[in-house]
Design a protein around this motif. Sequence first.
Motif, PDB file in Angstrom:
ATOM      1  N   ARG A   1      -0.590   1.021  -3.945  1.00  0.00           N
ATOM      2  CA  ARG A   1      -2.096   0.945  -4.414  1.00  0.00           C
ATOM      3  C   ARG A   1      -3.024   1.764  -3.705  1.00  0.00           C
ATOM      4  NH1 ARG A   1      -2.732  -5.805  -4.598  1.00  0.00           N
ATOM      5  NH2 ARG A   1      -0.590  -6.108  -5.035  1.00  0.00           N
ATOM      6  N   ASP A   2      -3.035   1.863  -2.451  1.00  0.00           N
ATOM      7  CA  ASP A   2      -4.141   2.633  -1.745  1.00  0.00           C
ATOM      8  C   ASP A   2      -3.667   3.827  -1.786  1.00  0.00           C
ATOM      9  OD1 ASP A   2      -5.906   3.907  -0.127  1.00  0.00           O
ATOM     10  OD2 ASP A   2      -6.471   2.046   0.852  1.00  0.00           O
ATOM     11  N   VAL A   3      -2.803   4.621  -1.284  1.00  0.00           N
ATOM     12  CA  VAL A   3      -2.357   5.858  -1.051  1.00  0.00           C
ATOM     13  C   VAL A   3      -2.096   6.482  -2.425  1.00  0.00           C
ATOM     14  CG1 VAL A   3      -0.585   7.606   0.067  1.00  0.00           C
ATOM     15  CG2 VAL A   3      -1.619   5.912   1.211  1.00  0.00           C
ATOM     16  N   GLY A   4      -1.277   5.783  -2.969  1.00  0.00           N
ATOM     17  CA  GLY A   4      -0.551   6.223  -4.428  1.00  0.00           C
ATOM     18  C   GLY A   4      -1.552   5.921  -5.592  1.00  0.00           C
ATOM     19  N   GLY A   5      -2.449   5.185  -5.524  1.00  0.00           N
ATOM     20  CA  GLY A   5      -3.517   4.785  -6.369  1.00  0.00           C
ATOM     21  C   GLY A   5      -3.014   4.283  -7.656  1.00  0.00           C
ATOM     22  N   ARG A   6      -1.777   3.563  -7.820  1.00  0.00           N
ATOM     23  CA  ARG A   6      -0.990   3.087  -8.812  1.00  0.00           C
ATOM     24  C   ARG A   6      -1.463   1.885  -8.993  1.00  0.00           C
ATOM     25  NH1 ARG A   6       4.497   6.007  -9.025  1.00  0.00           N
ATOM     26  NH2 ARG A   6       4.013   8.035  -8.378  1.00  0.00           N
ATOM     27  N   GLU A   7      -1.186   1.331 -10.158  1.00  0.00           N
ATOM     28  CA  GLU A   7      -1.314  -0.197 -10.544  1.00  0.00           C
ATOM     29  C   GLU A   7      -0.675  -1.192  -9.910  1.00  0.00           C
ATOM     30  OE1 GLU A   7      -3.536  -1.484 -12.880  1.00  0.00           O
ATOM     31  OE2 GLU A   7      -4.344   0.649 -12.749  1.00  0.00           O
ATOM     32  N   PRO A   8      -1.121  -2.271  -9.545  1.00  0.00           N
ATOM     33  CA  PRO A   8      -0.344  -3.469  -8.554  1.00  0.00           C
ATOM     34  C   PRO A   8       1.045  -3.647  -9.565  1.00  0.00           C
ATOM     35  CG  PRO A   8      -2.634  -4.006  -8.840  1.00  0.00           C
ATOM     36  CD  PRO A   8      -2.473  -2.769  -9.726  1.00  0.00           C
ATOM     37  N   ILE A   9       1.959  -4.106  -8.580  1.00  0.00           N
ATOM     38  CA  ILE A   9       3.265  -4.379  -9.228  1.00  0.00           C
ATOM     39  C   ILE A   9       3.264  -5.943  -9.029  1.00  0.00           C
ATOM     40  CG2 ILE A   9       5.781  -4.851  -8.620  1.00  0.00           C
ATOM     41  CD1 ILE A   9       5.317  -1.963  -7.036  1.00  0.00           C
ATOM     42  N   ARG A  10       2.795  -6.578  -8.169  1.00  0.00           N
ATOM     43  CA  ARG A  10       2.474  -8.190  -8.096  1.00  0.00           C
ATOM     44  C   ARG A  10       1.250  -8.808  -7.317  1.00  0.00           C
ATOM     45  NH1 ARG A  10       7.343 -11.322  -9.141  1.00  0.00           N
ATOM     46  NH2 ARG A  10       5.844 -13.001  -8.725  1.00  0.00           N
TER      47      ARG A  10
ATOM     48  N   LEU B   1      -0.542  15.340   1.897  1.00  0.00           N
ATOM     49  CA  LEU B   1      -0.548  14.492   3.264  1.00  0.00           C
ATOM     50  C   LEU B   1      -1.551  15.311   4.391  1.00  0.00           C
ATOM     51  CD1 LEU B   1       3.386  14.262   3.992  1.00  0.00           C
ATOM     52  CD2 LEU B   1       1.679  12.530   3.003  1.00  0.00           C
ATOM     53  N   GLU B   2      -2.807  15.335   3.641  1.00  0.00           N
ATOM     54  CA  GLU B   2      -3.959  15.781   4.262  1.00  0.00           C
ATOM     55  C   GLU B   2      -5.142  15.436   3.659  1.00  0.00           C
ATOM     56  OE1 GLU B   2      -3.116  20.120   4.895  1.00  0.00           O
ATOM     57  OE2 GLU B   2      -3.097  20.221   2.698  1.00  0.00           O
ATOM     58  N   GLY B   3      -6.469  15.588   4.471  1.00  0.00           N
ATOM     59  CA  GLY B   3      -7.694  15.729   3.654  1.00  0.00           C
ATOM     60  C   GLY B   3      -8.163  14.364   3.664  1.00  0.00           C
ATOM     61  N   ARG B   4      -7.617  13.320   4.415  1.00  0.00           N
ATOM     62  CA  ARG B   4      -8.031  11.948   4.288  1.00  0.00           C
ATOM     63  C   ARG B   4      -7.455  11.153   5.431  1.00  0.00           C
ATOM     64  NH1 ARG B   4      -6.093   7.799  -0.328  1.00  0.00           N
ATOM     65  NH2 ARG B   4      -7.301   5.891   0.608  1.00  0.00           N
ATOM     66  N   PRO B   5      -8.231  10.687   6.318  1.00  0.00           N
ATOM     67  CA  PRO B   5      -7.300  10.215   7.588  1.00  0.00           C
ATOM     68  C   PRO B   5      -5.998   9.258   7.299  1.00  0.00           C
ATOM     69  CG  PRO B   5      -9.820   9.808   7.834  1.00  0.00           C
ATOM     70  CD  PRO B   5      -9.490  10.236   6.454  1.00  0.00           C
ATOM     71  N   LEU B   6      -6.268   8.468   6.247  1.00  0.00           N
ATOM     72  CA  LEU B   6      -4.940   7.323   6.032  1.00  0.00           C
ATOM     73  C   LEU B   6      -3.959   8.239   5.690  1.00  0.00           C
ATOM     74  CD1 LEU B   6      -4.623   4.277   5.715  1.00  0.00           C
ATOM     75  CD2 LEU B   6      -4.977   4.861   3.231  1.00  0.00           C
ATOM     76  N   VAL B   7      -3.911   9.590   4.987  1.00  0.00           N
ATOM     77  CA  VAL B   7      -2.735  10.041   4.770  1.00  0.00           C
ATOM     78  C   VAL B   7      -2.392  11.282   5.632  1.00  0.00           C
ATOM     79  CG1 VAL B   7      -2.499   9.603   2.472  1.00  0.00           C
ATOM     80  CG2 VAL B   7      -4.086  11.674   3.070  1.00  0.00           C
ATOM     81  N   ASP B   8      -3.273  11.596   6.362  1.00  0.00           N
ATOM     82  CA  ASP B   8      -3.296  12.923   7.391  1.00  0.00           C
ATOM     83  C   ASP B   8      -1.944  12.787   8.341  1.00  0.00           C
ATOM     84  OD1 ASP B   8      -4.059  15.241   8.314  1.00  0.00           O
ATOM     85  OD2 ASP B   8      -5.216  14.603   9.763  1.00  0.00           O
ATOM     86  N   ARG B   9      -1.265  13.722   8.395  1.00  0.00           N
ATOM     87  CA  ARG B   9       0.369  13.668   9.046  1.00  0.00           C
ATOM     88  C   ARG B   9       1.068  12.185   8.367  1.00  0.00           C
ATOM     89  NH1 ARG B   9       1.461  18.277   9.358  1.00  0.00           N
ATOM     90  NH2 ARG B   9       3.227  17.686  10.645  1.00  0.00           N
ATOM     91  N   ALA B  10       0.968  11.941   7.241  1.00  0.00           N
ATOM     92  CA  ALA B  10       1.468  10.637   6.584  1.00  0.00           C
ATOM     93  C   ALA B  10       1.463   9.338   7.554  1.00  0.00           C
ATOM     94  CB  ALA B  10       3.033  11.079   6.581  1.00  0.00           C
TER      95      ALA B  10
END
Length: 450
Positions: free
Chosen positions: A70-79, A127-136
């Motif tokens: 949801r957060d990193v991928g921006g996808r719809e919730p599964i459950r 994998l950059e540009g946002r602290p949450l994804v920086d260096r994965a």
Amino acid sequence: MTTYPVLRDAGTEALRAWVAEQLGKARDRTTRLTGAVDEDDLVRQHSRLMSPLVWDFAHVGNQEELWLVRDVGGREPIRADIDELYDAFQHPRADRPSLPLLNPAQTRSYVAEVRAKVLDILDTVPLEGRPLVDRAFAFGMIAQHEQQHDETMLATHQLRQGPPVLDAAPPPAGRRLPAAEVLVPGGTFTMGTSAEPWALDNERPAHPVEVASFVIDTAPVGNRDYLRFVETGGYDDERWWSPAGWEHVRTAGLVAPRFWERDGDGWARLRFGHHESLPLDEPVMHVCFYEAEAYAAWAGKRLPTEAEWEYAARHDPSTGRTRRYPWGDADPGPDHANLGQRHLRPAPVGAYPAGASPLGVEQLVGDVWEWTSSDFLPYPGFVAFPYDEYSLVFFGSSYKVLRGGSFGTDEIVARGTFRNWDYPIRRQIFAGFRCARDPRPEELDGLVTR
Ligand code: AVJ
Ligand code: FE
């Protein structure tokens, strides 16, 4: 490939491949831990201290869905409908068996569906540009989260009744250490980290800490010594216990470490379904903070503070530099430390000469978590990230810090800076301790500290 170079320096494609490998490794372990018992065992509660294994399993998948899908991928919730069931703050462990949880088959398909989406996201997300994804980072947080729950599931295995279902090779043999304790000359060192890409919020930021000279045991306290404390009446002698510890040892009726069993006049122990004689050369385990504190007092010593522990583990007196691990900056290998459930027990004292610190302190990392005397508090400059419920809500005097990781801690968790915490009465975790003490004046004669 090793952690640090990839995490810090590798190009994005190598980083993606390495992250996928870490996620796969965690899932293999989860699969082994949940596949070793039957369906009934997965949904049963083995102890009120623990969740049913199937709760941990689905919770791992749900956290992965929340953060990566949801957060990193921006996808719809599964459950989205099950978020509440697997929110650790909504339901205490004791209540989890009575929740309408996914059954084992539903859990397996749910976590697999999440993982398939995550691997797809990992292929393409920047994998950059946002602290949450920086260096994965978020992927690392989730891989560590799964490994941490794997250790929790391993503790549940230790609590379950019945014949053994897990197996692993025995650890390497021990040896006699050249000295039982060493003087650590005081100084200022860099505690915590701002450099480890996957360090969690409570390990940050790196900051200077001054430590006075102290003496520390070169190994965790072993069963041989702890047995003497038990057999000479340590549990019945108020002198060794703090007021809170004495109150607890009396009301809980503690007489020996958890999983020790009476064997004639002596003691045996239960380890993952094996009833076996007490291995005298192995670090004592399944003691609570109060027991560790009482033993240390009986021995004329004390527990190390968290800063002393990290200074002993990371400070290199010859260069003045703070390193990643006791043995240097290299990632832990099988010769350095007993980690990752490679063995199903702590190794005997002296089994890891290659893991020694420059001053000859051994087995700081792996084998058993080590209780420190310190409360779990934020470092100066702490910033909760990415959520308050990992660390922030636990800071304060209710929890004591444990360091170093156990035989059940994976190397992606067991950083030299990693901080664990638990209530001072907890014994089901793979925790032991080592002692420290203030130096005697004559021990400091002629000492020049830097
Ligand atoms: C760091 C081991 C205390 O298990 O409570 C797992 C790790 N946090 N899910 C715990 C954790 C959220 C945590 N400890
Ligand atoms: Fe969790």
